[in-house]
Design a protein around this motif. Structure first.
Motif, PDB file in Angstrom:
ATOM      1  N   GLN A   1       0.825  -1.209   0.000  1.00  0.00           N
ATOM      2  CA  GLN A   1       0.000   0.000   0.000  1.00  0.00           C
ATOM      3  C   GLN A   1       0.861   1.261   0.000  1.00  0.00           C
ATOM      4  OE1 GLN A   1      -2.717   0.482   3.317  1.00  0.00           O
ATOM      5  NE2 GLN A   1      -4.152   1.622   2.016  1.00  0.00           N
ATOM      6  N   LYS A   2       1.983   1.236   0.706  1.00  0.00           N
ATOM      7  CA  LYS A   2       2.893   2.391   0.691  1.00  0.00           C
ATOM      8  C   LYS A   2       3.369   2.678  -0.734  1.00  0.00           C
ATOM      9  CE  LYS A   2       6.215   1.495   3.529  1.00  0.00           C
ATOM     10  NZ  LYS A   2       7.455   1.676   4.331  1.00  0.00           N
ATOM     11  N   ILE A   3       3.746   1.632  -1.439  1.00  0.00           N
ATOM     12  CA  ILE A   3       4.196   1.803  -2.830  1.00  0.00           C
ATOM     13  C   ILE A   3       3.049   2.286  -3.701  1.00  0.00           C
ATOM     14  CG2 ILE A   3       5.094   0.577  -4.852  1.00  0.00           C
ATOM     15  CD1 ILE A   3       6.543  -1.312  -2.875  1.00  0.00           C
ATOM     16  N   GLN A   4       1.874   1.687  -3.511  1.00  0.00           N
ATOM     17  CA  GLN A   4       0.702   2.080  -4.299  1.00  0.00           C
ATOM     18  C   GLN A   4       0.359   3.548  -4.109  1.00  0.00           C
ATOM     19  OE1 GLN A   4      -2.668   2.595  -2.759  1.00  0.00           O
ATOM     20  NE2 GLN A   4      -3.448   3.245  -4.762  1.00  0.00           N
ATOM     21  N   GLN A   5       0.542   4.071  -2.929  1.00  0.00           N
ATOM     22  CA  GLN A   5       0.228   5.470  -2.666  1.00  0.00           C
ATOM     23  C   GLN A   5       1.163   6.410  -3.425  1.00  0.00           C
ATOM     24  OE1 GLN A   5      -2.418   6.964  -0.746  1.00  0.00           O
ATOM     25  NE2 GLN A   5      -3.128   4.908  -1.256  1.00  0.00           N
ATOM     26  N   VAL A   6       2.423   6.043  -3.535  1.00  0.00           N
ATOM     27  CA  VAL A   6       3.358   6.827  -4.355  1.00  0.00           C
ATOM     28  C   VAL A   6       2.928   6.790  -5.813  1.00  0.00           C
ATOM     29  CG1 VAL A   6       5.751   7.055  -5.118  1.00  0.00           C
ATOM     30  CG2 VAL A   6       5.267   6.423  -2.748  1.00  0.00           C
ATOM     31  N   MET A   7       2.512   5.616  -6.270  1.00  0.00           N
ATOM     32  CA  MET A   7       2.060   5.461  -7.651  1.00  0.00           C
ATOM     33  C   MET A   7       0.788   6.262  -7.900  1.00  0.00           C
ATOM     34  SD  MET A   7       2.835   1.408  -8.266  1.00  0.00           S
ATOM     35  CE  MET A   7       4.527   0.834  -8.446  1.00  0.00           C
ATOM     36  N   TYR A   8      -0.096   6.254  -6.925  1.00  0.00           N
ATOM     37  CA  TYR A   8      -1.325   7.040  -7.028  1.00  0.00           C
ATOM     38  C   TYR A   8      -1.007   8.513  -7.246  1.00  0.00           C
ATOM     39  CZ  TYR A   8      -5.560   9.476  -5.421  1.00  0.00           C
ATOM     40  OH  TYR A   8      -6.638  10.316  -5.306  1.00  0.00           O
ATOM     41  N   ALA A   9      -0.023   9.037  -6.529  1.00  0.00           N
ATOM     42  CA  ALA A   9       0.365  10.441  -6.688  1.00  0.00           C
ATOM     43  C   ALA A   9       0.886  10.716  -8.094  1.00  0.00           C
ATOM     44  CB  ALA A   9       1.426  10.804  -5.652  1.00  0.00           C
ATOM     45  N   VAL A  10       1.623   9.770  -8.655  1.00  0.00           N
ATOM     46  CA  VAL A  10       2.126   9.928 -10.037  1.00  0.00           C
ATOM     47  C   VAL A  10       0.967   9.935 -11.011  1.00  0.00           C
ATOM     48  CG1 VAL A  10       3.482   8.818 -11.862  1.00  0.00           C
ATOM     49  CG2 VAL A  10       4.362   8.861  -9.510  1.00  0.00           C
ATOM     50  N   LEU A  11       0.034   9.012 -10.861  1.00  0.00           N
ATOM     51  CA  LEU A  11      -1.116   8.925 -11.765  1.00  0.00           C
ATOM     52  C   LEU A  11      -2.018  10.148 -11.615  1.00  0.00           C
ATOM     53  CD1 LEU A  11      -1.971   5.154 -11.168  1.00  0.00           C
ATOM     54  CD2 LEU A  11      -0.945   6.124 -13.231  1.00  0.00           C
ATOM     55  N   LEU A  12      -2.163  10.637 -10.402  1.00  0.00           N
ATOM     56  CA  LEU A  12      -2.967  11.823 -10.152  1.00  0.00           C
ATOM     57  C   LEU A  12      -2.372  13.036 -10.846  1.00  0.00           C
ATOM     58  CD1 LEU A  12      -5.425  12.933  -8.527  1.00  0.00           C
ATOM     59  CD2 LEU A  12      -3.812  13.401  -6.662  1.00  0.00           C
ATOM     60  N   LYS A  13      -1.070  13.151 -10.785  1.00  0.00           N
ATOM     61  CA  LYS A  13      -0.380  14.274 -11.424  1.00  0.00           C
ATOM     62  C   LYS A  13      -0.633  14.309 -12.924  1.00  0.00           C
ATOM     63  CE  LYS A  13       4.239  16.317 -11.919  1.00  0.00           C
ATOM     64  NZ  LYS A  13       5.671  16.185 -11.548  1.00  0.00           N
ATOM     65  N   HIS A  14      -0.776  13.141 -13.528  1.00  0.00           N
ATOM     66  CA  HIS A  14      -1.001  13.066 -14.964  1.00  0.00           C
ATOM     67  C   HIS A  14      -2.495  13.137 -15.330  1.00  0.00           C
ATOM     68  CE1 HIS A  14       3.079  12.212 -16.533  1.00  0.00           C
ATOM     69  NE2 HIS A  14       3.286  11.780 -15.291  1.00  0.00           N
ATOM     70  N   GLY A  15      -3.353  13.224 -14.338  1.00  0.00           N
ATOM     71  CA  GLY A  15      -4.780  13.385 -14.588  1.00  0.00           C
ATOM     72  C   GLY A  15      -5.517  12.128 -14.960  1.00  0.00           C
ATOM     73  N   TRP A  16      -4.942  10.964 -14.682  1.00  0.00           N
ATOM     74  CA  TRP A  16      -5.583   9.701 -15.041  1.00  0.00           C
ATOM     75  C   TRP A  16      -6.515   9.183 -13.943  1.00  0.00           C
ATOM     76  CZ3 TRP A  16      -0.059   8.217 -16.589  1.00  0.00           C
ATOM     77  CH2 TRP A  16       0.198   8.625 -17.898  1.00  0.00           C
ATOM     78  N   VAL A  17      -6.359   9.687 -12.739  1.00  0.00           N
ATOM     79  CA  VAL A  17      -7.184   9.269 -11.611  1.00  0.00           C
ATOM     80  C   VAL A  17      -7.607  10.509 -10.842  1.00  0.00           C
ATOM     81  CG1 VAL A  17      -6.044   7.016 -11.393  1.00  0.00           C
ATOM     82  CG2 VAL A  17      -5.209   8.973 -10.072  1.00  0.00           C
ATOM     83  N   SER A  18      -8.574  10.331  -9.978  1.00  0.00           N
ATOM     84  CA  SER A  18      -9.019  11.464  -9.162  1.00  0.00           C
ATOM     85  C   SER A  18      -9.026  11.086  -7.692  1.00  0.00           C
ATOM     86  CB  SER A  18     -10.424  11.875  -9.596  1.00  0.00           C
ATOM     87  OG  SER A  18     -11.335  10.796  -9.490  1.00  0.00           O
TER      88      SER A  18
END
Length: 277
Positions: free
Chosen positions: A260-277
């Protein structure tokens, strides 16, 4: 699974994490050794605890075949379990196979038909005819070794010809003619971040499977910035950091915490690119 389906899974789960099930019987919690099927029981617990945080599992075949028949049985049982309970997961056989045509045909049959993996890692250095048998399966993927994370990559992969082209670049250029970006990925080590820009110039649309984050020293945030393309285009693998986060009876909870720690970093990357909210 197509590249677009994989991208949709990445967006849905807010993760591009691939968990490596490099299960070493010498490292699993001691209490599991009394189980009839210790490797499978370990894998099952890890998968149940981490499936929400990843989009792929990569099983390193060496850890299973080293145990003989019991290892192959654990491999089959693990794949079957994931297929039945978590059918959205992309399953990779990290086998690093590659041989003359008829031998590669048998390897392809093993991992795509007998074990029903989605993808297999393949060494490209015997050329196209050693890779093409794996590409006969229209719904399966080949993941070619391109630039690996180990120190020995400098021995051959980064050597240059008379025109200044590095060997791994030659592999990328030549293999692009073998399959589309819906059928072929490339292994690029996280520790080779200096080469991501060049790699993306050559293969802008292909997915990259990126090992070497965590225990091997790769920087996840840098990888997320440098290797990503316009449809994410990366699967970042983590193995030991997750698998062996704890050797207690609650090892699976520690694994989930690390995933989950790794996933949260990935979430921030995806959020920055506008693919997730």
């Amino acid at each position: 699974m197509t590249a677009n389906q994989l991208f949709k899974n990445i967006c849905r789960k807010k993760s591009f994490l691939c968990i490596g099930l490099d299960t070493d019987i010498k490292k699993i919690p001691k209490h599991l050794l009394s189980e009839k099927k210790p490797i499978f029981e370990f894998n099952k617990a890890i998968v149940d605890a981490t499936a929400d945080f990843c989009v792929a599992y990569k099983l390193n075949i060496a850890f299973y075949e080293s145990l003989g028949v019991e290892g192959w049985q654990a491999l089959e049982e693990t794949v079957d379990y994931i297929r039945h309970h978590y059918p959205d997961q992309f399953l990779i056989a990290d086998a690093k196979r590659g041989d003359i045509g008829n031998t590669s045909e048998m390897y392809a049959h093993t991992f795509f038909e007998q074990f029903n993996f989605d993808a297999v890692t393949v060494a490209p250095y015997m050329g196209e005819d050693s890779v093409s048998p794996f590409l006969k399966y229209p719904d399966k993927w080949v993941i070619l070794l391109a630039l690996t994370s180990n120190k020995g990559a400098f021995d051959f992969q980064l050597t240059e010809d008379a025109n200044g082209e590095k060997l791994f670049e030659k592999v990328l250029h030549r293999s692009m003619n073998w399959a589309t970006s819906d059928r072929m990925m490339y292994v690029v080590g996280a520790t080779k971040e200096a080469y991501f820009e060049k790699i993306r110039e050559i293969v802008p649309n292909h997915f990259l499977l990126i090992p070497g984050v965590g225990a091997q020293g790769g920087d996840l945030e840098k990888v997320g910035e440098l290797a990503i393309n316009d449809q994410c285009g990366i699967l970042v693998n983590s193995s030991r950091q997750i698998l062996y986060a704890s050797d207690s009876n609650l090892f699976y909870k520690a694994a989930a915490f690390e995933a989950q720690k790794i996933q949260q970093v990935m979430y921030a990357v995806l959020l920055k690119h506008g693919w997730v909210s």
